[in-house]
Scaffold this motif. Structure first.
Motif, mmCIF file in Angstrom:
data_model
loop_
_atom_site.group_PDB
_atom_site.id
_atom_site.type_symbol
_atom_site.label_atom_id
_atom_site.label_comp_id
_atom_site.label_asym_id
_atom_site.label_seq_id
_atom_site.Cartn_x
_atom_site.Cartn_y
_atom_site.Cartn_z
ATOM 1 N N GLN A 2 -34.313 -2.424 5.387
ATOM 2 C CA GLN A 2 -35.372 -2.681 4.168
ATOM 3 C C GLN A 2 -35.451 -4.111 4.109
ATOM 4 O O GLN A 2 -36.764 -4.432 3.586
ATOM 5 C CB GLN A 2 -34.252 -2.193 2.777
ATOM 6 N N ARG A 22 -45.743 -3.475 -2.644
ATOM 7 C CA ARG A 22 -44.621 -2.904 -1.979
ATOM 8 C C ARG A 22 -43.629 -4.083 -2.026
ATOM 9 O O ARG A 22 -42.240 -3.486 -2.026
ATOM 10 C CB ARG A 22 -45.035 -2.765 -0.496
ATOM 11 N N LEU A 23 -43.696 -5.406 -1.868
ATOM 12 C CA LEU A 23 -42.740 -6.234 -1.803
ATOM 13 C C LEU A 23 -42.014 -6.091 -3.245
ATOM 14 O O LEU A 23 -40.703 -6.144 -3.145
ATOM 15 C CB LEU A 23 -43.231 -7.635 -1.971
ATOM 16 N N LEU A 39 -34.298 -13.000 0.554
ATOM 17 C CA LEU A 39 -35.588 -12.347 0.599
ATOM 18 C C LEU A 39 -35.862 -12.088 -0.877
ATOM 19 O O LEU A 39 -37.184 -12.246 -1.319
ATOM 20 C CB LEU A 39 -35.670 -11.033 1.467
ATOM 21 N N ARG A 65 -30.645 -9.893 2.037
ATOM 22 C CA ARG A 65 -31.297 -9.357 0.858
ATOM 23 C C ARG A 65 -31.401 -10.293 -0.341
ATOM 24 O O ARG A 65 -32.303 -10.282 -1.265
ATOM 25 C CB ARG A 65 -30.534 -8.045 0.597
ATOM 26 N N VAL A 67 -39.648 -13.210 -2.437
ATOM 27 C CA VAL A 67 -40.691 -12.383 -2.873
ATOM 28 C C VAL A 67 -41.117 -12.817 -4.142
ATOM 29 O O VAL A 67 -42.265 -12.697 -4.417
ATOM 30 C CB VAL A 67 -40.111 -10.787 -3.121
ATOM 31 N N TRP A 98 -39.784 -2.529 -2.933
ATOM 32 C CA TRP A 98 -39.055 -2.663 -1.784
ATOM 33 C C TRP A 98 -37.793 -3.471 -2.232
ATOM 34 O O TRP A 98 -36.636 -3.297 -1.986
ATOM 35 C CB TRP A 98 -39.639 -3.189 -0.633
ATOM 36 N N ARG A 99 -38.135 -4.661 -2.851
ATOM 37 C CA ARG A 99 -36.893 -5.502 -3.052
ATOM 38 C C ARG A 99 -35.690 -4.973 -4.135
ATOM 39 O O ARG A 99 -34.584 -5.301 -3.643
ATOM 40 C CB ARG A 99 -37.763 -6.602 -4.256
ATOM 41 N N ILE A 143 -39.420 -6.103 4.206
ATOM 42 C CA ILE A 143 -39.918 -7.065 3.199
ATOM 43 C C ILE A 143 -40.150 -8.294 4.132
ATOM 44 O O ILE A 143 -41.151 -9.108 3.953
ATOM 45 C CB ILE A 143 -38.675 -7.489 2.334
ATOM 46 N N SER A 144 -39.502 -8.680 5.051
ATOM 47 C CA SER A 144 -39.928 -9.934 5.847
ATOM 48 C C SER A 144 -41.123 -9.796 6.381
ATOM 49 O O SER A 144 -41.822 -10.658 6.553
ATOM 50 C CB SER A 144 -38.645 -9.987 7.067
ATOM 51 N N GLY A 155 -43.474 -3.341 7.781
ATOM 52 C CA GLY A 155 -43.502 -3.816 6.721
ATOM 53 C C GLY A 155 -44.969 -4.717 6.673
ATOM 54 O O GLY A 155 -45.685 -4.639 5.656
#
Length: 347
Positions: free
Chosen positions: A199, A307-308, A275, A272, A279, A311-312, A203-204, A75
């Protein structure tokens, strides 16, 4: 895998992923959504795609914490390929005793509470990250007695998400022929949570990269004769970004470390959900700092922020993960809530 071997693995991954991110081909993937054969070969040959496979099949039998470390690096460097999906897909097939196809895979989960199917005139569907025409998808479908595992050749509607990565709309079959293989509900649920943890790790890593780029930018940029970093509002926003990123990283790492403990599934859900909040703020603040330049294809910020945003919502939305956390604690009395939260409950 001992500490020394793990250190070598992580160091090798960081060096390789950084080289991939700097290659001439990588930025174009954001637009075209294609996996470069040469870049894929360099990652696959190093064994990162077999991270969770059995040692008898050439895998590393990595722990959830080691999966967190590798996915976080993927990521951070916005790796333009389905590494997480291939890691999980090959591990699922290993568990079922099925041979894994050559090359990149995508993996889809149907029937899991945090991944509800949509409805269309053609039938119930799920959107599958990195599902591309004529490419293999490992489909894990939960039912009353466990889960069915199938390798299907994707033939549905394909599109590009906001980051330019491919996704496919998979229409779920209403009637199945003889299943390829089956998993117990517990094993299928573990693979679903591993995918969600991976996933979260992606994100992290991307959040840390966005923070790093933003700090560098406000340190270098001069406005009205003063560096941006000297403005109080910028300092406040930067501090809040760091707070969000740290909170997201810590809870994701904690979820990886406690993955096989009784509250491991709740920790993944909490990561999740947390995050998703991070984001929202971090990507927004980063683009406020960078202005219009942050959205240009030539500037790397958009490769991480887009991408964030994509992906979220993959492999479970923030709303569904929050519901899972809430259902765990709702109805507990004052004598039960704190032991449950702190992990000191007797059962």
């Amino acid at each position: 895998m001992n500490d020394s071997t793990n250190s070598i693995l992580v160091h090798s991954a960081e060096r390789l992923f950084a080289d991939v991110a700097k290659s001439d081909t990588a930025p174009k993937l954001t637009i075209n959504g294609e996996v470069s054969p040469d870049l894929w070969k360099s990652v696959d040959e190093m064994g990162f795609c077999d991270l969770l496979r059995n040692a008898d099949n050439g895998g590393a039998e990595a722990t959830p914490e080691q999966l967190f470390q590798i996915a976080q690096l993927a990521g951070r460097y916005a790796l333009p390929m389905p590494l997480v999906q291939t890691i999980i897909g090959r591990a699922v097939l290993d568990q079922c005793g099925l041979p894994a196809p050559e090359g990149a895979l995508s993996v889809a989960f149907a029937g899991f509470p945090q991944s509800p199917a949509g409805e269309s005139p053609e039938g119930r569907y799920i959107d599958v990250p990195w599902a591309r025409p004529d490419e293999p998808v490992v489909l894990v479908s939960l039912d009353d007695n466990g889960a069915t595992v199938e390798i299907i050749e994707f033939a549905g509607q394909s599109f590009k998400n906001i980051a330019g990565e491919p996704e496919g709309r998979l229409i779920l079959p209403s009637n199945r022929s003889e299943p390829t293989a089956r998993l117990s509900p517990e094993t299928a649920g573990r693979f679903w949570l591993l995918t969600s943890l991976a996933q979260a790790s992606l994100i992290s890593g991307a959040l840390e990269k966005v923070l790093e780029m933003s700090v560098q930018y406000v340190s270098d940029r001069v406005i009205f004769g003063k560096h941006m970093k000297t403005f109080q509002v910028v300092q406040h926003q930067t501090a809040q970004m760091a707070e969000e990123v740290c909170a997201g990283t810590i809870i994701t790492h904690a979820a990886a470390r406690s993955f096989d403990e009784p509250m491991g599934d709740v920790m993944v859900a909490a990561a999740r959900a947390r995050l998703a909040d991070a984001v929202e703020f971090v990507a927004s603040a980063a683009h406020q700092f960078h202005g219009a330049m942050g959205f240009t294809l030539e500037f790397p910020l958009q490769q991480s922020t887009k991408r964030l945003w994509a992906w979220r919502d993959q492999y479970g939305t923030a709303v569904e993960w929050r519901k899972k956390v809430g259902r765990t604690f709702i109805g507990l009395g004052s004598d039960e809530l704190w032991p449950k939260l702190s992990g000191t409950a007797k059962n």
